[in-house]
Design a protein around this motif. Structure first.
Motif, PDB file in Angstrom:
ATOM      1  N   HIS A 114       0.797  -1.229   0.000  1.00 40.83           N
ATOM      2  CA  HIS A 114       0.000   0.000   0.000  1.00 40.83           C
ATOM      3  C   HIS A 114       0.828   1.276   0.000  1.00 40.83           C
ATOM      4  N   HIS A 162       0.208  -5.701   7.198  1.00 38.24           N
ATOM      5  CA  HIS A 162      -0.718  -5.414   6.099  1.00 38.24           C
ATOM      6  C   HIS A 162      -1.530  -4.132   6.251  1.00 38.24           C
ATOM      7  N   LEU A 229      -6.803  -3.894   7.304  1.00 35.45           N
ATOM      8  CA  LEU A 229      -6.544  -2.631   6.620  1.00 35.45           C
ATOM      9  C   LEU A 229      -6.894  -1.471   7.535  1.00 35.45           C
ATOM     10  N   HIS A 333     -12.544  -6.483   4.773  1.00 35.59           N
ATOM     11  CA  HIS A 333     -11.195  -6.324   4.213  1.00 35.59           C
ATOM     12  C   HIS A 333     -10.903  -4.827   4.257  1.00 35.59           C
ATOM     13  N   HIS A 441      -7.771  -3.549  -5.238  1.00 40.79           N
ATOM     14  CA  HIS A 441      -7.953  -2.144  -4.884  1.00 40.79           C
ATOM     15  C   HIS A 441      -8.352  -1.322  -6.110  1.00 40.79           C
ATOM     16  N   HIS A 502      -1.359  -4.109  -5.860  1.00 39.87           N
ATOM     17  CA  HIS A 502      -2.347  -4.072  -4.778  1.00 39.87           C
ATOM     18  C   HIS A 502      -2.990  -2.696  -4.761  1.00 39.87           C
TER      19      HIS A 502
HETATM   20 CU1  K7E Z   1      -6.819  -5.899  -0.820  1.00 38.13          CU
HETATM   21 CU2  K7E Z   1      -2.824  -6.090   0.375  1.00 38.13          CU
HETATM   22 CU3  K7E Z   1      -4.825  -3.960   0.273  1.00 38.13          CU
HETATM   23 CU4  K7E Z   1      -4.240  -6.560  -2.217  1.00 38.13          CU
HETATM   24  S1  K7E Z   1      -4.827  -5.938  -0.308  1.00 38.13           S
HETATM   25  S2  K7E Z   1      -6.185  -6.267  -3.055  1.00 38.13           S
END
Ligand code: K7E
Ligand code: CUA
Length: 662
Positions: A114, A162, A229, A333, A441, A502
């Motif tokens: 991220h 994460h 997250l 998530h 994402h 991601h």
């Molecule tokens: Cu959904 Cu590491 Cu933010 Cu990949 S995670 S999609």
């Protein structure tokens, strides 16, 4: 138990069906016509023109961060962060090796997820990008002047880093939350005794306003859930941070079933301002630990590792009123906060509806003590007391949400492969668009801020199947660009990405263009082996080490003939690029060296090592086509047998560099 297994089975079947039926739809004429028309114009950046936005897209299991232009989708650069990169010598040169140092030793690979751009007053400011490493928990800071990794800090007591690396609205903090709970501190114990004995570390790293340097200010020792997250509060909720959790069951095996038992998990709401205050007044306990903090010094062009031996740990029970749990639909998530800071969205990937919480309601609930018991001493706010509403049946498998400034959310659905636009206030779906396929994402430039830049949306997909020319069993993962300026989502472009995209961070190009560095000043070069001219170049033997202080300039090295090296020596090439012009790096590589080439920027000094195994006369050369006489940019090292008495000598065109010609 059986029924759960069955329902998960059905769920997966549905997923497979939806994914596999999508290609045939694509083959229809439906969307081709639109793409051919004005979409082409919208992504066309004419030769010589510049893109309007930067997109920094994570490389996932490549460990890197890729830089693209929008709307063209052109790849400009791969910034090495957590993995070695032979193209740039990152992680191979002596100067950059310390960047990859950890408490587990030198780790040459990472899993980056991220990226998030630093912010000033709630808007992305284009100073730094932060990005997390999931596998061996770390956070990196990348300079947007040099587009290079400047700092990597390891996160102790974490595993699967994460819920990182998101930044608060004035870049006060960047956070790192553990996905896997572990014994805290680590110790030898039976796995089956996990429940109640593992903990989840949420780390708050203070960012220095001037330098950007990170420091783990405190670590909150949370119950042993999975913290997936997170996003910061903003505007009215500035001072809070929100983390989604799953596995509140604290299961330790067959998680797909055992971590999916509870109908609701939580979003953890953390009042970091309150904890900051508690810590400033001497709160928290120092706990011994060991982690690496690696920083790059732009004066010496060298990274160093500092070993940190303790971390300040805060127990939730010691700061009453700082942490609450908000019940949220099944195994969320994504955990996202809208630009006003009022709405906190939890995407329950196993739920039919998405949870939208209200910050205003949350504050009222806390005041009224509208609690529904507690978990490990942390109050659980009554669902109805905090919930703004549910977005019913928006799609299958919601993962992540971003926002525009017009009150809309855009959510990705992994299973039904679509992006759905919905209005936050009335919780109504406005539009939906297929993506190809299985989107993770999405990113709107400035998405994690108070001021998203509403024009583009980038969806990042896990599966691409028939969208690209086949390249064997592995097909590239990809991004899809949408125009979101109108009522309807308009698909403009597909473009391939590196590794696994991601998350991404985007910013208007003009916030960066004027600030990027063009050269490193030779005058200010403080590398211990850096030199300002050819006259200072030399070769010195120290025992079985040979240190070559070398320069490069169009189109030769100095010195370029070196003798007196012996088998069994360790040869250090300390090479300074004397150029002071933009875009004139030189490269260097040595036959048989067990490192990569180096690509050296103007004004910079970099070192690689070579341990010659055989006698002979061995060439080195410039690896970057730098001038019309690039092919002439080469030299030789004579290697004599062990014990030979050939003395060290070095010349350029027959003379010792720096000695007066007769
Ligand atoms: Cu959904 Cu590491 Cu933010 Cu990949 S995670 S999609
Ligand atoms: Cu220097 Cu090619």
């Amino acid at each position: 138990m059986k029924t759960i297994i069955k329902s998960i089975f059905l769920f997966v079947i549905t997923a497979t069906f939806l994914v596999s039926c999508a290609p045939s739809e694509k083959k229809g004429k439906s969307n081709k016509g639109v793409i051919a028309g004005n979409a082409a114009e919208k992504v066309y950046v004419a030769p010589g023109e510049l893109d309007s936005h930067y997109a920094f897209i994570s490389g996932g299991f490549s460990g890197q961060l890729a830089v693209y232009g929008l709307p063209s989708g052109r790849l400009f650069r791969v910034i090495p962060v957590f993995s070695q990169d032979p193209e740039k010598g990152y992680g191979y040169s002596e100067e950059t090796k310390p960047m990859l140092m950890t408490s587990h030793g030198f780790v040459p690979w990472g899993d980056s997820h991220h990226p998030d751009i630093s912010q000033t007053k709630g808007s992305v400011d284009g100073r730094w990008v932060f990005i997390n490493e999931n596998n061996t928990p770390r956070i990196a800071r990348i300079s947007l002047e040099t587009f290079e990794t400047e700092e990597i800090i390891e996160i102790p007591n974490s595993a699967g880093n994460h819920s990182s690396s998101f930044v608060t609205e004035n870049s006060e903090y960047v956070v790192a939350g553990t996905r896997f709970s572990v014994p805290f501190p680590q110790r030898d114990m039976p796995i089956s005794e996990m429940k109640g004995n593992f903990s989840g570390a949420l780390s708050f790293l203070k960012i220095d306003e001037e330098t950007g340097h990170m420091n783990i200010e405190f670590q909150i020792k949370m119950p042993g859930f999975n913290y997936d997250l997170s996003h910061p509060g903003r505007g009215k909720s500035h001072g809070w941070f929100f983390f989604s959790t799953y596995n509140t069951e604290e299961a330790n095996s067959l998680m797909e079933v055992n971590a999916s038992q509870n109908d609701k998990d939580f979003i953890a709401a953390i009042n970091w301002k309150k904890i900051e205050e508690y810590v400033a007044n001497g709160g928290g306990k120092k706990m011994p630990t060991n982690y690496a903090h690696n920083t790059w010094d732009d004066d010496t062009h060298t990274a160093t590792t500092e070993w940190k031996k303790e971390v300040l740990v805060v127990e939730p029970k010691d700061v009453p009123g700082a942490i609450y749990f908000l019940p949220t639909a099944k195994s969320p998530h994504g955990c996202d906060v809208d630009p006003t800071g009022e709405y906190i969205i939890g995407n329950g990937k196993l739920a039919a509806a998405m949870t939208v919480h209200s910050f205003t309601k949350m504050q009222k609930a806390i005041e009224d003590k509208a609690f529904d018991g507690e978990a490990y001493g942390i109050p659980i706010i009554k669902f109805d007391a905090v919930n703004y509403g549910m977005l019913e049946n928006p799609g299958l498998g919601p993962l992540h949400t971003e926002f525009d400034t017009r009150g809309n959310g855009y959510t990705t659905f992994f299973i039904s492969s679509e992006v759905v636009k919905w209005n936050i206030k009335d919780l109504k779906v406005i539009d939906r668009h297929k993506v190809y396929y299985s989107v993770g994402h999405l990113m709107i430039p400035g998405g994690n801020s108070r001021t998203p830049d509403d024009k583009y949306l980038v969806a990042m997909n896990k599966i691409t199947k028939d969208r690209y020319l086949p390249t064997g069993p592995e097909v590239c993962q990809s991004a899809q660009l949408f125009d979101i300026s109108g009522e309807k989502l308009e698909l403009l472009l597909d473009f391939p990405t590196i590794g696994e995209p991601h998350y991404a961070a985007g910013i208007a190009a003009d916030k960066i263009i004027g600030k990027t560095k063009k050269i490193f000043s030779l005058k200010e070069n403080k590398h211990p082996y850096g030199v300002k001219s050819e006259a200072e170049t030399k070769v010195v033997r120290k025992g079985n080490e040979v240190h070559i202080t070398m320069t490069m300039i169009r189109s030769h090295f100095s010195p370029d003939n070196i003798e007196g090296v012996k088998v069994g020596d360790k040869v250090f090439f300390h090479v300074t690029n004397l150029e002071q012009d933009y875009d004139v790096p030189h490269g260097i590589s040595m036959i048989g060296a067990n490192t990569s080439e180096l690509l050296i920027m103007p004004g910079r000094t970099t070192t690689f090592t070579w341990e010659p195994k055989e006698v002979g006369v061995w060439p080195f050369y410039c690896t970057d086509f730098c001038s019309a006489l690039h092919q002439e940019m080469q030299g030789y090292v004579r290697v004599s047998p062990k014990g030979s008495n050939v003395p060290i000598s070095y010349t350029l065109d027959g003379d010792i560099p720096g000695e007066e010609e007769e």
